[in-house]
Design an enzyme around this catalytic site. Structure first.
Site, PDB file in Angstrom:
ATOM      1  N   LYS A 100       0.886  -1.190   0.037  1.00  0.00           N
ATOM      2  CA  LYS A 100      -0.073   0.193  -0.055  1.00  0.00           C
ATOM      3  C   LYS A 100       1.025   1.101  -0.103  1.00  0.00           C
ATOM      4  CE  LYS A 100       0.091   2.060   3.468  1.00  0.00           C
ATOM      5  NZ  LYS A 100      -0.026   2.835   4.665  1.00  0.00           N
ATOM      6  N   ASP A 103      -5.259   0.801   8.849  1.00  0.00           N
ATOM      7  CA  ASP A 103      -4.904   0.493   7.505  1.00  0.00           C
ATOM      8  C   ASP A 103      -5.676  -0.704   6.794  1.00  0.00           C
ATOM      9  OD1 ASP A 103      -3.463   2.845   6.866  1.00  0.00           O
ATOM     10  OD2 ASP A 103      -1.548   2.044   7.202  1.00  0.00           O
TER      11      ASP A 103
HETATM   12  O1  C5P Z   1      -3.971   1.133  13.589  1.00  0.00           O
HETATM   13  P1  C5P Z   1      -2.790   0.951  13.608  1.00  0.00           P
HETATM   14  O2  C5P Z   1      -2.372  -0.293  14.488  1.00  0.00           O
HETATM   15  O3  C5P Z   1      -2.110   0.753  12.303  1.00  0.00           O
HETATM   16  O4  C5P Z   1      -2.020   2.185  14.244  1.00  0.00           O
HETATM   17  C1  C5P Z   1      -0.806   2.019  14.957  1.00  0.00           C
HETATM   18  C2  C5P Z   1      -0.745   3.494  15.892  1.00  0.00           C
HETATM   19  O5  C5P Z   1      -0.398   4.388  14.882  1.00  0.00           O
HETATM   20  C3  C5P Z   1      -1.794   3.617  16.630  1.00  0.00           C
HETATM   21  O6  C5P Z   1      -1.817   2.956  17.909  1.00  0.00           O
HETATM   22  C4  C5P Z   1      -1.640   5.052  16.971  1.00  0.00           C
HETATM   23  O7  C5P Z   1      -0.690   5.403  17.798  1.00  0.00           O
HETATM   24  C5  C5P Z   1      -0.924   5.556  15.563  1.00  0.00           C
HETATM   25  N1  C5P Z   1      -2.236   5.979  14.502  1.00  0.00           N
HETATM   26  C6  C5P Z   1      -2.849   7.303  14.936  1.00  0.00           C
HETATM   27  N2  C5P Z   1      -3.741   7.579  13.749  1.00  0.00           N
HETATM   28  C7  C5P Z   1      -4.171   6.773  12.800  1.00  0.00           C
HETATM   29  C8  C5P Z   1      -3.343   5.730  12.851  1.00  0.00           C
HETATM   30  C9  C5P Z   1      -2.556   5.199  13.407  1.00  0.00           C
HETATM   31  O8  C5P Z   1      -2.408   7.823  15.585  1.00  0.00           O
HETATM   32  N3  C5P Z   1      -4.951   7.336  12.005  1.00  0.00           N
END
Ligand code: C5P
Length: 296
Positions: free
Chosen positions: A10, A140
């Site tokens: 991606k 994602d």
């Molecule tokens: O959802 P994912 O596990 O990919 O996200 C990892 C970390 O990235 C989250 O715990 C958060 O700290 C940060 N994040 C965020 N805003 C998003 C996606 C991720 O702050 N839209």
């Protein structure tokens, strides 16, 4: 019969951080596309309890995580929870994409798991349910479930069709240093950006990159500050012949270059492999067209 799903890389062509929710997650506005580079997930049926095996060039790096916490196992569990007969057999993940690298590897694998398990068990799960499970697995994962050019907003759950994209080539380069997504979001201290205004279609790669030049990946400055190799990679990509744009994807560290054609991206990759002395991961090829697009 074995079944396989492909988990494509991606790429965020731009990524604006537009706000922050009370729970700490950030609101984003991003144009997401997919490249030919991919992990492959195969299910081999057997009566044995579900297991996960990691292969491929980056399989070892993930090996320590091949536990119950692995996103692949979590995705399989979430989709099948409450069912009378548990999913059995071997899942084999061929890990070709660098780990923790801003091109959605883990998210793409989780999304591929949902598509694969749905096929293996012939569940015919409606897309809205698959998307809601995807959301629980990571911001994602929903976009990786669709695996086509998409405008992504909210924290990743608001998905709209992308502008019609021109055919173009892409070069992906990763310096081999894993960066932590939460740390990058935390280090970001710029003002919030606004949503981008995009046309309905871009006729050429040059027209698209003209617009993209005016946009940004807001996570690039904090990522470069925490991992200076990213700036070196960006400069190296930008200096390659015919490169239209160089930028970081997601929270890094993988960076990309956009080119008119897959051939010029591949020529640039060959040149970069000859020039650079580092152990960089380099891939080049086409940006994937939308599966819904009428064929030319
Ligand atoms: O959802 P994912 O596990 O990919 O996200 C990892 C970390 O990235 C989250 O715990 C958060 O700290 C940060 N994040 C965020 N805003 C998003 C996606 C991720 O702050 N839209």
């Amino acid at each position: 019969m074995s079944l396989t799903e492909t988990a494509h890389a991606k790429i965020n062509l731009y990524l604006h951080v537009t706000g922050k929710r009370p729970d700490g997650y950030h609101l984003l506005d991003s144009l997401v596309v997919f490249a030919g580079a991919a992990d492959r997930l195969t299910h081999q049926p057997s009566e044995a309890p579900l297991s996960l095996e990691l292969t491929g060039p980056f399989g070892q790096k993930l090996a320590s995580e091949a536990t119950d916490d692995n996103l692949v196992i979590r995705a399989a569990r979430l989709l099948t929870q409450g069912m009378d007969t548990p999913l059995t057999g071997r899942l084999i993940l061929e890990k070709n994409l660098p780990v923790a690298s801003g091109i959605g590897g883990g998210s793409a694998d989780a999304a591929a798991t949902l598509r694969l398990v749905d096929r293996v068990l012939a569940l015919g799960t409606p897309e809205p349910r698959l998307l809601s499970i995807a959301e629980q697995l990571g911001a994602d994962v929903p976009v990786c479930l669709l695996q086509k050019p998409t405008l992504m907003r909210g924290i990743g759950e608001q998905l709209d069709p992308a502008p019609a994209l021109p055919a173009c080539g892409i070069l992906l380069v990763n310096c081999g240093e894993a960066v932590s997504t939460p740390a990058i979001f935390k280090a970001r201290n710029a003002a919030f950006s606004s949503d981008a205004i995009l046309p309905a279609a871009w006729p050429t790669a040059a027209a698209m990159t003209d617009d993209l030049q005016r946009l940004s990946n807001d996570l690039e400055p904090p990522a470069c500050a925490l991992c200076p190799s990213i700036s070196i990679v960006l400069d190296a990509i930008g200096a390659l012949p015919n490169c239209l744009l160089s930028r970081m994807s997601g929270s890094g560290a993988t960076c990309f270059g956009l080119f008119d054609t897959a051939e010029s991206a591949e020529a640039a990759a060959t040149r970069l492999r000859q020039e650079q002395q580092n152990d960089w991961w380099i891939w080049a090829g086409p940006v994937l067209p939308s599966p819904d697009a009428p064929s030319a």
